[in-house]
Design a protein around this motif. Structure first.
Motif, PDB file in Angstrom:
ATOM      1  N   LYS A 136       0.835  -1.205   0.000  1.00 45.71           N
ATOM      2  CA  LYS A 136       0.000   0.000   0.000  1.00 45.71           C
ATOM      3  C   LYS A 136       0.860   1.241   0.000  1.00 45.71           C
ATOM      4  O   LYS A 136       1.919   1.274   0.623  1.00 45.71           O
ATOM      5  N   LYS A 159      -5.424   5.304   1.277  1.00 48.93           N
ATOM      6  CA  LYS A 159      -4.607   4.089   1.200  1.00 48.93           C
ATOM      7  C   LYS A 159      -4.911   3.392  -0.116  1.00 48.93           C
ATOM      8  O   LYS A 159      -6.052   3.050  -0.396  1.00 48.93           O
ATOM      9  N   LEU A 182      -3.903   0.241  -2.661  1.00 52.25           N
ATOM     10  CA  LEU A 182      -3.230  -1.039  -2.893  1.00 52.25           C
ATOM     11  C   LEU A 182      -2.589  -1.034  -4.273  1.00 52.25           C
ATOM     12  O   LEU A 182      -3.194  -0.580  -5.247  1.00 52.25           O
TER      13      LEU A 182
END
Length: 118
Positions: A70, A83, A85
């Motif tokens: 992340k 956040k 990924l």
């Protein structure tokens, strides 16, 4: 003579075992996870794409099999953190393309979890 042999033989055996165990410990030096972060361009304008790359290595080996990677990004003085990924791109590099709508100072934090025993 036999008594002296009974004393020295176990002592020499223990010394040789100690020497062997110290030798093995020196060979198994711990490796460290290293992350080299690059940003292109370093100073971007609003609505201009920015590429974040994290080159991840463990010792000399490129990390390509992390379970979860992340990038956490937030604007200075903001409480909200985004956040995102990302997946492995190539050669131990994890890449994120991001466009910022507002000018300002942004902070980025990189996290990863690995499938390997470290």
């Amino acid at each position: 003579m036999k008594k002296l042999l009974n004393i020295w033989l176990p002592v020499m055996f223990m010394v040789s075992l100690t020497a062997c165990s110290n030798h093995n410990a020196a060979e198994e030096e711990p490796q460290f996870l290293e992350v080299e972060l690059s940003i292109n361009p370093e100073k971007a304008k609003a609505n201009e794409p920015v590429v974040f790359e994290a080159k991840v290595t463990y010792g000399e080996e490129e990390v390509t099999d992390a379970d979860e990677v992340k990038f956490e990004i937030w604007r200075a003085n903001a409480e909200e953190h985004e956040k995102i990924l990302v997946e492995h791109a190539e050669n131990g590099i994890y890449r994120l393309d991001k466009t910022f709508e507002e000018e300002g100072t942004y902070y980025i934090y990189f996290t990863r979890n690995s499938t390997k025993d470290a």
